[in-house]
Design a protein around this motif. Structure first.
Motif, short mmCIF file in Angstrom:
data_model
loop_
_atom_site.label_atom_id
_atom_site.label_comp_id
_atom_site.label_asym_id
_atom_site.label_seq_id
_atom_site.Cartn_x
_atom_site.Cartn_y
_atom_site.Cartn_z
N GLU A 211 0.81 -1.22 0.00
CA GLU A 211 0.00 0.00 0.00
C GLU A 211 0.85 1.27 0.00
O GLU A 211 0.31 2.36 -0.13
CB GLU A 211 -0.94 -0.02 1.21
N PHE A 212 2.17 1.11 0.19
CA PHE A 212 3.06 2.27 0.24
C PHE A 212 4.10 2.15 -0.87
O PHE A 212 5.05 1.38 -0.75
CB PHE A 212 3.76 2.35 1.60
N PRO A 213 3.94 2.90 -1.97
CA PRO A 213 4.88 2.78 -3.09
C PRO A 213 6.24 3.40 -2.78
O PRO A 213 7.23 3.07 -3.42
CB PRO A 213 4.18 3.52 -4.23
N ASP A 214 6.30 4.30 -1.80
CA ASP A 214 7.54 5.00 -1.49
C ASP A 214 8.51 4.06 -0.76
O ASP A 214 8.15 3.43 0.23
CB ASP A 214 7.21 6.22 -0.63
N ALA A 215 9.75 3.98 -1.24
CA ALA A 215 10.75 3.07 -0.64
C ALA A 215 11.08 3.47 0.79
O ALA A 215 11.30 2.60 1.64
CB ALA A 215 12.02 3.05 -1.49
N ASP A 216 11.12 4.78 1.08
CA ASP A 216 11.40 5.22 2.44
C ASP A 216 10.33 4.72 3.40
O ASP A 216 10.64 4.22 4.49
CB ASP A 216 11.45 6.76 2.52
N ALA A 217 9.08 4.86 3.00
CA ALA A 217 7.97 4.43 3.85
C ALA A 217 8.00 2.92 4.03
O ALA A 217 7.80 2.40 5.14
CB ALA A 217 6.65 4.88 3.25
N GLN A 218 8.24 2.18 2.95
CA GLN A 218 8.29 0.71 3.05
C GLN A 218 9.39 0.26 3.99
O GLN A 218 9.19 -0.65 4.79
CB GLN A 218 8.51 0.09 1.66
N SER A 219 10.56 0.89 3.89
CA SER A 219 11.66 0.49 4.77
C SER A 219 11.32 0.80 6.22
O SER A 219 11.64 0.02 7.12
CB SER A 219 12.95 1.18 4.35
N GLY A 220 10.67 1.95 6.46
CA GLY A 220 10.27 2.28 7.82
C GLY A 220 9.27 1.29 8.38
O GLY A 220 9.38 0.87 9.54
N ILE A 221 8.31 0.87 7.55
CA ILE A 221 7.31 -0.10 7.99
C ILE A 221 7.96 -1.46 8.26
O ILE A 221 7.68 -2.12 9.25
CB ILE A 221 6.19 -0.23 6.95
N ALA A 222 8.84 -1.89 7.35
CA ALA A 222 9.51 -3.19 7.52
C ALA A 222 10.33 -3.22 8.81
O ALA A 222 10.28 -4.18 9.58
CB ALA A 222 10.40 -3.49 6.32
N SER A 223 11.07 -2.14 9.06
CA SER A 223 11.89 -2.11 10.28
C SER A 223 11.00 -2.00 11.52
O SER A 223 11.31 -2.59 12.56
CB SER A 223 12.89 -0.97 10.22
N ALA A 224 9.88 -1.28 11.41
CA ALA A 224 8.95 -1.19 12.54
C ALA A 224 8.33 -2.56 12.84
O ALA A 224 8.13 -2.92 14.01
CB ALA A 224 7.87 -0.16 12.25
N MET A 225 8.04 -3.32 11.79
CA MET A 225 7.50 -4.68 11.99
C MET A 225 8.52 -5.54 12.73
O MET A 225 8.16 -6.28 13.66
CB MET A 225 7.16 -5.33 10.65
#
Length: 199
Positions: A96-110
Motif C-alpha cells: 500500500e506504500f509505493p515509497d521506498a522510504d515508507a516501506q523500509s520504515g514499515i519493515a523495520s517497525a515490523m
C-alpha cells in the motif's frame, strides 16, 4: 483326413458382398439420428487406453518431489504459527506504500514489533528475501537522513538478520553480495553491526 487339433471349430459364416456391407452401415448410421463420433459395433471392443495388456503396468506419473533446501523443520507451536500469520498479514501492508522510504520504515517497525518473536522476525526476513526486497529495504533503513527510521528500528534489523543467519535464511554470501551492491555503504554498516553483535 483327420483334424490335427481335434476340436470342433465353428463354421465360418459366408462372406457378405460389398453391396450388403455398405447397405448395412448406411442403415446403422441412419437409425441413430444426432449420434456423434464412432461407436464400436461390438460391446466388447474398447478404445485403446495407452497400454497393451501384455505390457507391465507403468507407475502413474506423479509430481516431482520439491528439493528440500534445509533439514525437515520441526512442527511450529500454536503461538509461533499465530505470530507468523500476523507477520504475513503485516507484510501485505507494504504494497500500500509505493515509497521506498515508507516501506523500509514499515519493515523495520515490523521487525521491532516482533523483537520478542524470533520465528516471526525470521519469517519477515525470509519473505523479503524471496520478494527480492531485502537488500533495498534494509539498505534504506540504514541510509542517512531517512525520516521514517529510528535507532530501535536499526537495532531490530540487526537482531533479525542475526537470527536469519543462524537459521540459514540469509547467508554470508548474501551479505557479501549486498555489501557490493547498490546499498554497499549501508550494508557495510549492517555487516559491521552484525560482527559486533556476534562477538
Amino acid at each position: 483326413m483327420s483334424r490335427v487339433d481335434g476340436g470342433n471349430r465353428p463354421s465360418i459364416p459366408p462372406k457378405r458382398s460389398e453391396f450388403e456391407r455398405s447397405e448395412r452401415s448406411d442403415a446403422t448410421r441412419d437409425s441413430k439420428p444426432g449420434a456423434q463420433g464412432r461407436t464400436p459395433a461390438n460391446a466388447n471392443v474398447r478404445s485403446f487406453q495407452g497400454r497393451s495388456d501384455f505390457e507391465p503396468a507403468r507407475p502413474a506419473p506423479g509430481r516431482p518431489t520439491p528439493a528440500q533446501s534445509q533439514a525437515v523443520k520441526a512442527p511450529v507451536s500454536p503461538a509461533d504459527a499465530e505470530s507468523i500469520a500476523q507477520a504475513d498479514m503485516e507484510l501485505g501492508l507494504l504494497a500500500e506504500f509505493p515509497d521506498a522510504d515508507a516501506q523500509s520504515g514499515i519493515a523495520s517497525a515490523m521487525l521491532h514489533a516482533h523483537a520478542d518473536a524470533p520465528v516471526s522476525q525470521n519469517r519477515i526476513v525470509e519473505r523479503l528475501k524471496q520478494d527480492g526486497r531485502l537488500e533495498s529495504l534494509f539498505g534504506e533503513v540504514f541510509r542517512e537522513d531517512n525520516p521514517y527510521v529510528e535507532q530501535p528500528h536499526k537495532n531490530a534489523i540487526v537482531k533479525a538478520l542475526d537470527t536469519a543467519l543462524s537459521r540459514g535464511t540469509v547467508t554470508g554470501d548474501d551479505l557479501r553480495a549486498f555489501s557490493r551492491g547498490t546499498y554497499a555503504q549501508e550494508w557495510q554498516q549492517i555487516g559491521a553491526a552484525l560482527g559486533t553483535r556476534q562477538k
